[in-house]
Write a protein that holds these residues in place. Structure first.
Motif, PDB file in Angstrom:
ATOM      1  N   THR A  42      -3.066   9.225  12.033  1.00 53.00           N
ATOM      2  CA  THR A  42      -3.686   9.022  10.727  1.00 53.00           C
ATOM      3  C   THR A  42      -4.729   7.919  10.827  1.00 53.00           C
ATOM      4  O   THR A  42      -4.431   6.812  11.275  1.00 53.00           O
ATOM      5  CB  THR A  42      -2.633   8.640   9.677  1.00 53.00           C
ATOM      6  N   ILE A  43      -5.944   8.239  10.402  1.00 51.97           N
ATOM      7  CA  ILE A  43      -7.027   7.258  10.418  1.00 51.97           C
ATOM      8  C   ILE A  43      -7.120   6.554   9.072  1.00 51.97           C
ATOM      9  O   ILE A  43      -7.191   5.333   8.994  1.00 51.97           O
ATOM     10  CB  ILE A  43      -8.371   7.940  10.748  1.00 51.97           C
ATOM     11  N   TYR A  44      -7.129   7.334   8.006  1.00 49.76           N
ATOM     12  CA  TYR A  44      -7.211   6.802   6.656  1.00 49.76           C
ATOM     13  C   TYR A  44      -6.306   7.618   5.739  1.00 49.76           C
ATOM     14  O   TYR A  44      -5.870   8.710   6.097  1.00 49.76           O
ATOM     15  CB  TYR A  44      -8.640   6.894   6.090  1.00 49.76           C
ATOM     16  N   THR A  45      -6.073   7.089   4.553  1.00 48.62           N
ATOM     17  CA  THR A  45      -5.440   7.867   3.491  1.00 48.62           C
ATOM     18  C   THR A  45      -6.249   7.705   2.215  1.00 48.62           C
ATOM     19  O   THR A  45      -6.948   6.699   2.035  1.00 48.62           O
ATOM     20  CB  THR A  45      -3.992   7.419   3.216  1.00 48.62           C
ATOM     21  N   ARG A  46      -6.150   8.695   1.342  1.00 52.18           N
ATOM     22  CA  ARG A  46      -6.789   8.621   0.028  1.00 52.18           C
ATOM     23  C   ARG A  46      -5.837   9.157  -1.027  1.00 52.18           C
ATOM     24  O   ARG A  46      -5.021  10.043  -0.763  1.00 52.18           O
ATOM     25  CB  ARG A  46      -8.090   9.427  -0.017  1.00 52.18           C
ATOM     26  N   THR A  47      -5.966   8.619  -2.226  1.00 52.05           N
ATOM     27  CA  THR A  47      -5.169   9.113  -3.342  1.00 52.05           C
ATOM     28  C   THR A  47      -5.797  10.388  -3.889  1.00 52.05           C
ATOM     29  O   THR A  47      -6.968  10.671  -3.634  1.00 52.05           O
ATOM     30  CB  THR A  47      -5.093   8.048  -4.450  1.00 52.05           C
ATOM     31  N   PRO A  48      -5.051  11.197  -4.655  1.00 53.85           N
ATOM     32  CA  PRO A  48      -5.619  12.440  -5.184  1.00 53.85           C
ATOM     33  C   PRO A  48      -6.856  12.179  -6.042  1.00 53.85           C
ATOM     34  O   PRO A  48      -6.920  11.192  -6.777  1.00 53.85           O
ATOM     35  CB  PRO A  48      -4.476  13.023  -6.021  1.00 53.85           C
ATOM     36  N   ARG A  49      -7.804  13.095  -5.958  1.00 49.92           N
ATOM     37  CA  ARG A  49      -9.045  12.950  -6.719  1.00 49.92           C
ATOM     38  C   ARG A  49      -8.852  13.339  -8.186  1.00 49.92           C
ATOM     39  O   ARG A  49      -9.412  12.706  -9.085  1.00 49.92           O
ATOM     40  CB  ARG A  49     -10.141  13.813  -6.085  1.00 49.92           C
ATOM     41  N   SER A  50      -8.063  14.361  -8.441  1.00 50.56           N
ATOM     42  CA  SER A  50      -7.894  14.884  -9.796  1.00 50.56           C
ATOM     43  C   SER A  50      -6.421  14.863 -10.177  1.00 50.56           C
ATOM     44  O   SER A  50      -5.554  14.569  -9.352  1.00 50.56           O
ATOM     45  CB  SER A  50      -8.465  16.306  -9.880  1.00 50.56           C
ATOM     46  N   LEU A  51      -6.142  15.185 -11.444  1.00 48.96           N
ATOM     47  CA  LEU A  51      -4.770  15.083 -11.948  1.00 48.96           C
ATOM     48  C   LEU A  51      -4.452  16.218 -12.910  1.00 48.96           C
ATOM     49  O   LEU A  51      -5.325  16.707 -13.629  1.00 48.96           O
ATOM     50  CB  LEU A  51      -4.560  13.750 -12.670  1.00 48.96           C
ATOM     51  N   ALA A  83      -2.940  19.895 -19.107  1.00 46.47           N
ATOM     52  CA  ALA A  83      -4.389  19.815 -18.917  1.00 46.47           C
ATOM     53  C   ALA A  83      -4.709  19.304 -17.519  1.00 46.47           C
ATOM     54  O   ALA A  83      -4.073  18.369 -17.026  1.00 46.47           O
ATOM     55  CB  ALA A  83      -5.019  18.903 -19.963  1.00 46.47           C
ATOM     56  N   TYR A  84      -5.708  19.923 -16.926  1.00 42.56           N
ATOM     57  CA  TYR A  84      -6.206  19.510 -15.608  1.00 42.56           C
ATOM     58  C   TYR A  84      -7.473  18.696 -15.812  1.00 42.56           C
ATOM     59  O   TYR A  84      -8.390  19.121 -16.519  1.00 42.56           O
ATOM     60  CB  TYR A  84      -6.493  20.746 -14.764  1.00 42.56           C
ATOM     61  N   ARG A  85      -7.520  17.501 -15.218  1.00 42.56           N
ATOM     62  CA  ARG A  85      -8.703  16.637 -15.323  1.00 42.56           C
ATOM     63  C   ARG A  85      -9.237  16.325 -13.931  1.00 42.56           C
ATOM     64  O   ARG A  85      -8.541  15.778 -13.106  1.00 42.56           O
ATOM     65  CB  ARG A  85      -8.345  15.336 -16.060  1.00 42.56           C
ATOM     66  N   GLN A  86     -10.488  16.708 -13.682  1.00 41.96           N
ATOM     67  CA  GLN A  86     -11.077  16.422 -12.381  1.00 41.96           C
ATOM     68  C   GLN A  86     -11.861  15.115 -12.428  1.00 41.96           C
ATOM     69  O   GLN A  86     -12.428  14.736 -13.448  1.00 41.96           O
ATOM     70  CB  GLN A  86     -11.963  17.575 -11.914  1.00 41.96           C
ATOM     71  N   HIS A  87     -11.850  14.429 -11.303  1.00 39.59           N
ATOM     72  CA  HIS A  87     -12.544  13.145 -11.149  1.00 39.59           C
ATOM     73  C   HIS A  87     -13.755  13.347 -10.255  1.00 39.59           C
ATOM     74  O   HIS A  87     -13.742  14.184  -9.344  1.00 39.59           O
ATOM     75  CB  HIS A  87     -11.597  12.115 -10.524  1.00 39.59           C
TER      76      HIS A  87
END
Length: 324
Positions: free
Chosen positions: A7-16, A36-40
């Protein structure tokens, strides 16, 4: 020198995916009143996840404030009563879990070296409007819209096309890279509870290692030829408070420098039963090995150790959901 897949990096989810639930199902079980789906939108393919986290925290606080507002209590109580009757009458028509819909995954941003991390990324297209997630309980849906489309001058402002209501039968399968789940329990409007289920993505690649004491350097060493985005594992079916979630997945973030996180941490935590319908127990597969993970060819990004910034508080209206 040898190579290692790591693993080089991690990221949190972009949308919820946001689910407003209450104990209105058969036998007092939880069922949704709105999903409801909300995209970031990431402004850049930058080496940080903190705008995503800040957006999640601001949205969750805004929803709790609106759903807890005394001005909204009577219509929400009325819709809970309607929902209890509606779910009682339709209990025989519920789809089996394997036939219920879910939000599909979205391709992740492409890999860019660190020296190109400030290049703008292509924005996600607007989501088409869906009526099937709004028609049953419109006031609850309006609360969601008011909370997520607040006018707070935030750099993560949500556009009208960034929100898409989903059918009330939607399930969260915990197998997508793009989005996590926020559940809000309005069974008790005096104590609206929330829970976070958002698993990070791990950016993995075969990289050279001089020895066991020397890690790959993203600036000094050669860039990997291919980077895979792999959903973190295991993925426990447990709602977390924001403090628990940050301590588990965002060790780079100092809680003392994040007042909005501390504010959300004071709100009540939902229990595991709130997940029983939106994430049924039979979908809790707990993958343990890399062969069970969800992977795709994508890019590597890193998380910067930057504090969250505060978001201006909303104002209270009367006769309709409060804007937060």
């Amino acid at each position: 020198m040898h190579s290692e897949y790591t693993t080089i990096y991690t990221r949190t989810p972009r949308s919820l995916l946001f689910a407003i639930v209450a104990n209105v199902g058969p036998g007092g079980t939880n069922r949704p009143l709105a999903v409801a789906y909300r995209q970031h939108h990431d402004a850049y393919n930058s080496h940080t996840s903190y705008p995503r986290v800040r957006h999640m925290v601001a949205d969750t606080l805004s929803l709790i404030d609106i759903l807890s507002d005394p001005a909204n209590r009577a219509p929400l109580e009325a819709e809970r009563a309607l929902a209890k009757d509606w779910y009682r009458r339709s209990s025989g028509d519920e789809l089996p879990t394997h036939e219920r819909p879910s939000v599909p995954d979205t391709e992740q941003p492409p890999y860019m070296p660190m020296d190109k991390s400030r290049e703008p990324v292509q924005q996600l297209p607007p989501l088409p409007w869906r009526e099937d997630g709004v028609s049953q309980f419109p006031f609850s849906a309006t609360c969601v819209l008011q909370a997520l489309q607040r006018d707070d001058a935030s750099t993560e402002a949500t556009r009208p096309g960034d929100i898409q209501f989903q059918p009330l039968s939607t399930v969260f399968r915990a197998d997508c890279l793009e989005y996590g789940l926020i559940v809000l329990d309005i069974s008790d409007l005096d104590h609206v509870k929330y829970g976070i289920i958002a698993f990070p993505t791990c950016y993995m690649a075969e990289v050279p290692c001089e020895d066991e004491n020397m890690d790959w350097d993203p600036v000094e060493d050669d860039q990997p030829e291919q980077v895979d985005v792999v959903l973190a594992s295991p993925r426990p079916r447990v709602p977390l408070s924001i403090g628990q979630w940050v301590r588990k997945y965002c060790l780079w973030l100092s809680l003392d420098e994040a007042p909005r996180i501390l504010e959300l941490e004071e709100r009540p935590l939902a229990d595991a039963a709130t997940l029983d319908y939106i994430w049924p127990p039979e979908l809790d597969h707990h993958p343990q090995s890399s062969s069970d993970m969800v992977a795709s060819s994508a890019s590597s990004v890193t998380i910067a150790e930057e504090p969250l910034q505060t978001v201006p508080a909303g104002t209270t209206g009367t006769g309709r959901p409060r804007s937060a």
